[in-house]
Design an enzyme around this catalytic site. Structure first.
Site, PDB file in Angstrom:
ATOM      1  N   HIS A 185      -6.013  -4.062 -63.072  1.00 43.77           N
ATOM      2  CA  HIS A 185      -7.250  -3.281 -63.169  1.00 43.77           C
ATOM      3  C   HIS A 185      -7.047  -1.887 -62.584  1.00 43.77           C
ATOM      4  O   HIS A 185      -7.479  -0.883 -63.164  1.00 43.77           O
ATOM      5  CB  HIS A 185      -8.375  -3.980 -62.395  1.00 43.77           C
ATOM      6  CG  HIS A 185      -9.189  -4.933 -63.213  1.00 43.77           C
ATOM      7  ND1 HIS A 185      -9.742  -4.598 -64.431  1.00 43.77           N
ATOM      8  CD2 HIS A 185      -9.564  -6.225 -62.963  1.00 43.77           C
ATOM      9  CE1 HIS A 185     -10.419  -5.633 -64.906  1.00 43.77           C
ATOM     10  NE2 HIS A 185     -10.321  -6.631 -64.042  1.00 43.77           N
ATOM     11  N   HIS A 196      -3.796  -9.691 -61.734  1.00 44.80           N
ATOM     12  CA  HIS A 196      -4.929  -9.266 -62.556  1.00 44.80           C
ATOM     13  C   HIS A 196      -5.652  -8.088 -61.911  1.00 44.80           C
ATOM     14  O   HIS A 196      -5.985  -7.105 -62.591  1.00 44.80           O
ATOM     15  CB  HIS A 196      -5.892 -10.457 -62.718  1.00 44.80           C
ATOM     16  CG  HIS A 196      -7.183 -10.111 -63.405  1.00 44.80           C
ATOM     17  ND1 HIS A 196      -7.387 -10.283 -64.753  1.00 44.80           N
ATOM     18  CD2 HIS A 196      -8.350  -9.606 -62.906  1.00 44.80           C
ATOM     19  CE1 HIS A 196      -8.619  -9.905 -65.063  1.00 44.80           C
ATOM     20  NE2 HIS A 196      -9.228  -9.487 -63.956  1.00 44.80           N
ATOM     21  N   GLU A 197      -5.870  -8.163 -60.608  1.00 48.16           N
ATOM     22  CA  GLU A 197      -6.585  -7.095 -59.919  1.00 48.16           C
ATOM     23  C   GLU A 197      -5.756  -5.813 -59.841  1.00 48.16           C
ATOM     24  O   GLU A 197      -6.286  -4.714 -59.996  1.00 48.16           O
ATOM     25  CB  GLU A 197      -6.993  -7.551 -58.508  1.00 48.16           C
ATOM     26  CG  GLU A 197      -7.875  -8.782 -58.479  1.00 48.16           C
ATOM     27  CD  GLU A 197      -9.134  -8.651 -59.319  1.00 48.16           C
ATOM     28  OE1 GLU A 197      -9.572  -7.503 -59.581  1.00 48.16           O
ATOM     29  OE2 GLU A 197      -9.676  -9.675 -59.738  1.00 48.16           O
TER      30      GLU A 197
END
Length: 300
Positions: free
Chosen positions: A153, A149-150
């Protein structure tokens, strides 16, 4: 996590930067957009755009350094043995899959919270950090889901995108606040001195009302920024599912849903970097992250 307090402090930090710029420029007598004939809207627009965007991009430029300092993030050596070395290798594998131009730094910060964040001014100068609480709580697949997820980003350019949005909002807040302040101060100035030119404004009233309107409009602007932030979270979840697998991403979110109360309240100003969130009522408009249940549902 205590999203209300975190969002409030993030909002105060952003608005304080704009107010500080306003105070300094006023004390120095810098304000060519205001003269005896009234407001020069072109000069005012340029002034607000430069300072609104400048403040936002300055925050972005120092974001990685500030995260390390405020959160106490310790960057992990890629050659470290054991679980920490495995985290770095996992992030690098995900970064390669996401085709990042350069591997992000990977760090750990000591906190009981179950969370992680990504920050940095560009895709080539990014930082991914996880809490010790997350590492103690999640299994290997769940940690990979969070890291994916990071990395998503970073790959999506969310830090720059949100900075652009924040900068534009800052500029509009400053622009509209000064127009409203000028209207009020001109009306009061004319009332106090019938011989005063119609376009003249009471300087003290203009100064005070500008700050008041920046505070009010700043809250409304924060709602706009929060809306875009929530949309980027959904996109990062989708990207994380592509990089690590849908089940790993969903597993990570389910685990986070069970630990939203385990947070560290000592670093409130970095709220928007967090992966998890909790909100309700009016605070939902200022929440930078959607409810975890909705994020899980969107993944299907």
């Amino acid at each position: 996590m205590a999203i209300g307090k975190r969002i409030f402090l993030f909002l105060v930090t952003n608005i304080a930067m704009m107010i500080t710029i306003s105070v300094v420029l006023s004390l120095l007598g810098v304000g060519p957009y205001l003269n005896r004939q009234g407001l020069d809207y072109t000069s005012l627009a340029v002034f607000c755009l430069v300072w609104g965007m400048g403040g936002a991009f300055f925050s972005l430029a120092i974001s990685r350094m500030m995260a390390k300092w405020m959160m106490g993030v310790k960057v992990i050596d890629p050659q470290s043995p054991g679980s920490y070395g495995e985290i770095v290798r996992t992030v690098h594998q995900l970064a390669q899959a996401a085709r990042l131009p350069k591997m992000p730094e990977v760090g750990v910060y000591d906190s009981p919270e179950v969370n992680a964040f990504a920050t940095g001014p560009t895709k080539s100068r990014a930082l991914v950090a996880v809490s010790t609480g997350l590492l103690r709580t999640m299994n290997r697949d769940e940690v990979e889901g969070v890291l994916a997820h990071e990395v998503a980003h970073i790959a999506n350019g969310d830090m720059v995108t949100m900075t652009l949005i924040q900068g534009i909002v800052n500029a509009f807040v400053m622009f509209l606040a000064r127009i409203a302040a000028f209207a009020i101060s001109s009306a009061l100035g004319s009332r106090d001195n019938d011989e005063q030119e119609g376009g003249a404004a009471n300087p003290m009233v203009f100064f005070v009302t500008t700050i008041v309107f920046e505070l009010i409009l700043g809250v409304l602007g924060a709602m706009i920024v929060a809306y875009f932030s929530r949309s980027r979270e959904f996109r990062a979840d989708s990207g994380g599912a592509t990089l690590a697998g849908r089940e790993k991403m969903k597993g990570a979110l389910r685990r986070l849903a069970g630990y939203t109360e385990m947070v560290d309240h000592s670093h409130e100003s970095l709220a928007t970097l967090k992966i998890s969130g909790k909100q309700g009522g009016l605070m939902a408009l200022l929440a930078t992250h959607p409810p975890l249940a909705e994020r899980i549902r969107r993944l299907g």
